[in-house]
Motif scaffolding. Structure first.
Motif, mmCIF file in Angstrom:
data_model
loop_
_atom_site.group_PDB
_atom_site.id
_atom_site.type_symbol
_atom_site.label_atom_id
_atom_site.label_comp_id
_atom_site.label_asym_id
_atom_site.label_seq_id
_atom_site.Cartn_x
_atom_site.Cartn_y
_atom_site.Cartn_z
ATOM 1 N N GLU A 1 30.182 56.021 25.211
ATOM 2 C CA GLU A 1 30.861 56.106 26.510
ATOM 3 C C GLU A 1 30.582 54.805 27.255
ATOM 4 O OE1 GLU A 1 31.272 59.965 28.630
ATOM 5 O OE2 GLU A 1 29.405 60.433 27.574
ATOM 6 N N LEU A 2 31.619 54.018 27.460
ATOM 7 C CA LEU A 2 31.419 52.674 28.001
ATOM 8 C C LEU A 2 32.234 52.448 29.269
ATOM 9 C CD1 LEU A 2 31.610 50.530 24.722
ATOM 10 C CD2 LEU A 2 29.558 51.382 25.888
ATOM 11 N N LEU A 3 31.609 51.724 30.196
ATOM 12 C CA LEU A 3 32.277 51.263 31.407
ATOM 13 C C LEU A 3 32.338 49.740 31.340
ATOM 14 C CD1 LEU A 3 33.481 51.809 34.223
ATOM 15 C CD2 LEU A 3 31.156 51.628 35.146
ATOM 16 N N ILE A 4 33.532 49.189 31.110
ATOM 17 C CA ILE A 4 33.697 47.747 31.001
ATOM 18 C C ILE A 4 33.670 47.145 32.401
ATOM 19 C CG2 ILE A 4 35.113 45.875 30.089
ATOM 20 C CD1 ILE A 4 34.101 47.966 28.013
ATOM 21 N N CYS A 5 32.699 46.261 32.630
ATOM 22 C CA CYS A 5 32.553 45.629 33.946
ATOM 23 C C CYS A 5 33.013 44.177 33.934
ATOM 24 C CB CYS A 5 31.105 45.723 34.402
ATOM 25 S SG CYS A 5 30.499 47.429 34.471
ATOM 26 N N GLY B 1 40.971 49.289 41.154
ATOM 27 C CA GLY B 1 39.784 50.123 41.285
ATOM 28 C C GLY B 1 38.723 49.438 42.128
ATOM 29 N N VAL B 2 37.510 49.270 41.554
ATOM 30 C CA VAL B 2 36.442 48.597 42.298
ATOM 31 C C VAL B 2 36.278 47.137 41.882
ATOM 32 C CG1 VAL B 2 35.168 50.685 42.889
ATOM 33 C CG2 VAL B 2 34.669 49.534 40.734
ATOM 34 N N TYR B 3 37.168 46.625 41.028
ATOM 35 C CA TYR B 3 37.196 45.169 40.830
ATOM 36 C C TYR B 3 37.538 44.509 42.161
ATOM 37 C CZ TYR B 3 37.121 45.324 35.692
ATOM 38 O OH TYR B 3 36.764 45.494 34.375
ATOM 39 N N GLY B 4 36.885 43.379 42.434
ATOM 40 C CA GLY B 4 37.147 42.663 43.675
ATOM 41 C C GLY B 4 36.423 43.232 44.880
ATOM 42 N N SER B 5 35.553 44.237 44.660
ATOM 43 C CA SER B 5 34.829 44.824 45.791
ATOM 44 C C SER B 5 33.625 43.967 46.167
ATOM 45 C CB SER B 5 34.377 46.247 45.447
ATOM 46 O OG SER B 5 33.486 46.241 44.345
ATOM 47 N N VAL C 1 36.293 54.920 26.785
ATOM 48 C CA VAL C 1 36.226 53.534 27.251
ATOM 49 C C VAL C 1 37.021 53.413 28.542
ATOM 50 C CG1 VAL C 1 36.603 51.107 26.710
ATOM 51 C CG2 VAL C 1 36.124 52.734 24.857
ATOM 52 N N LEU C 2 36.323 53.123 29.634
ATOM 53 C CA LEU C 2 36.957 52.878 30.924
ATOM 54 C C LEU C 2 36.516 51.511 31.426
ATOM 55 C CD1 LEU C 2 36.403 56.342 32.659
ATOM 56 C CD2 LEU C 2 38.435 55.565 31.433
ATOM 57 N N SER C 3 37.219 50.994 32.398
ATOM 58 C CA SER C 3 36.790 49.762 33.064
ATOM 59 C C SER C 3 36.775 49.995 34.563
ATOM 60 C CB SER C 3 37.701 48.589 32.681
ATOM 61 O OG SER C 3 39.054 48.904 32.886
ATOM 62 N N LEU C 4 36.303 49.009 35.306
ATOM 63 C CA LEU C 4 36.119 49.209 36.742
ATOM 64 C C LEU C 4 37.424 49.469 37.482
ATOM 65 C CD1 LEU C 4 33.362 46.564 37.631
ATOM 66 C CD2 LEU C 4 33.086 49.043 37.316
ATOM 67 N N ASP C 5 38.571 49.104 36.876
ATOM 68 C CA ASP C 5 39.840 49.427 37.544
ATOM 69 C C ASP C 5 40.211 50.894 37.397
ATOM 70 O OD1 ASP C 5 40.267 49.086 34.853
ATOM 71 O OD2 ASP C 5 41.962 47.732 35.054
ATOM 72 N N ASN C 6 39.445 51.644 36.605
ATOM 73 C CA ASN C 6 39.643 53.094 36.499
ATOM 74 C C ASN C 6 38.752 53.880 37.453
ATOM 75 O OD1 ASN C 6 39.727 52.302 33.087
ATOM 76 N ND2 ASN C 6 41.533 52.941 34.210
ATOM 77 N N ILE C 7 37.880 53.176 38.175
ATOM 78 C CA ILE C 7 36.960 53.818 39.117
ATOM 79 C C ILE C 7 37.484 53.611 40.534
ATOM 80 C CG2 ILE C 7 34.569 53.990 39.891
ATOM 81 C CD1 ILE C 7 35.093 54.665 36.883
#
Length: 394
Positions: free
Chosen positions: A190-194, A235-239, A214-220
């Motif tokens: 289970e991975l969160l790509i940052c 998502g939280v990219y650019g936060s 597999v998710l990335s920060l744009d899915n959060i």
């Protein structure tokens, strides 16, 4: 001939807060500099607005608890945190939220530096060591044997490995150091790509390697959680860190905002001004090796006139070739004539050799980021004039 070329001015505005009508504030700001500072607006001026004031006016914030709730919903037993950047401003609050979940946590750091150039350690420590940065994976013990027990960032004075582990009680977080997706896939399903700029590549890579989730920060926080802010695209990219317990997200509806503002400005002044939202500039510090761009894009919204790349002749190349036997007014007239009659597409031409083949919005965003600064200048809006002129312009 005009004696001035490109001019970029930082514009002072009120302090923008949640709920403020940013559109009206910007219209009023332009009216003041027009009347009080005698600034005349022209076609193809550019009004560049920092993303932070748009996001603040929208109230686009989220708390650690809201982040945690979304993460709990999207991961079952474990979160493998893949390639986070080492930044208190950009990632520490997200890491804190990850640590507050009830999942098993593993963090996979790039080494010797993250994707934006923050050095985890001095790469000279690898000299003479039997370590391949492209294939090998180090555990925390091996990492400490290489760098020492107190390994602080040269600028911030922070040991980011210790910081990211500190967010969970008893520091119950496993850390690894690798650039090899195959090694990561062996350790977590289970991975969160940052990673910011190669997120699509890594998501596809890990799916091909058989990783279950597999998710990335744009899915959060791509949707609101308990009334939180969100961003459906990023998502939280650019936060950024807002307070110790909350983050400010990248703004929403940027395209809609710039198009409406452009329409109202152009109707008022009878000109064709371009408008853009900008975040980080796209440039790299030559000393610290840090690449400034920690946002997913330089500009999340811009008007149509800012599409494309420059189409420019390299004056110094022509001066040393075609104009080598000319002087003074003769040379100046000749270069003006060449500019006036240049091809509409100079790609591949020696005459454009050395010009910058970057997106206009990336160039303008970088200029704006440098003019507005990141501290106490108080100028979150930049007016750029003359950018689309050239030596042949009246």
């Amino acid at each position: 001939m005009r004696n001035l070329g490109v001019v970029a001015r930082g514009l002072r505005t009120p302090i923008i807060k949640n709920g403020d009508n940013l559109h009206d504030i910007l219209v009023d700001t332009l009216d003041k500099i027009h009347k009080e500072d005698n600034i005349e607006f022209r076609d193809m001026d550019v009004l560049a607005i920092t993303e932070s004031i748009l996001a603040r006016s929208q109230g686009n914030y989220a708390t650690i608890e809201q982040l945690k709730k979304d993460l709990d919903k999207k991961f079952e037993n474990e979160i493998g945190v893949v390639f986070p950047i080492t930044s208190r401003n950009r990632f520490s609050t997200i890491m804190n939220a990850i640590a507050q979940t009830d999942k098993k946590i593993k963090v996979f750091f790039n080494f010797p530096s993250d994707e934006v150039g923050n050095a985890l350690f001095d790469k000279s420590l690898l000299i003479g060591k039997d370590i391949n940065i492209y294939t090998d994976i180090l555990n925390e013990k091996e990492y400490r044997e290489l760098v020492g027990e107190d390994n602080r960032h040269i600028f911030t004075g922070i040991d980011y490995v210790k910081l990211y582990k500190s967010y969970r009680e008893n520091e119950d977080i496993e850390v690894y150091f690798t650039n090899n997706p195959e090694e990561i896939a062996k350790l977590s399903d289970e991975l969160l790509i940052c990673n910011i700029h190669d997120r699509v590549y890594y998501k596809e890579t890990f799916k091909k390697l058989g990783v279950k989730n597999v998710l990335s920060l744009d899915n959060i926080l791509d949707k609101p959680v308990d009334g939180s802010g969100y961003n459906e695209l990023y998502g939280v990219y650019g936060s950024n860190l807002s307070t110790e317990s909350s983050i400010k997200l990248f703004p929403r509806d940027s395209q809609e905002f710039v198009e409406k503002l452009q329409k109202d400005i152009n109707e008022k002044y009878g000109i064709n001004m371009q408008v853009m939202i900008y975040g980080d500039g796209a440039f790299k510090d030559p000393i610290g090796k840090i690449w400034e761009l920690a946002d997913p894009v330089v500009s999340p919204g811009y008007t149509k006139g800012l599409e494309g790349t420059p189409n420019e002749l390299k004056i110094k190349y022509i001066a040393d070739t075609d104009l080598k036997d000319m002087q003074g007014e003769e040379a100046l007239d000749a270069i003006k004539d060449k500019i006036s009659h240049k091809d509409s597409d100079l790609v591949g031409s020696n005459a454009s050799l050395g010009t910058t083949p970057r997106q206009l919005t990336d160039l303008l965003g970088s200029l704006s980021d440098l003019v507005s600064g990141s501290g106490d200048k108080g100028t979150p809006v930049v007016l750029i004039q003359g950018y689309f002129d050239n030596l042949a312009s009246n």
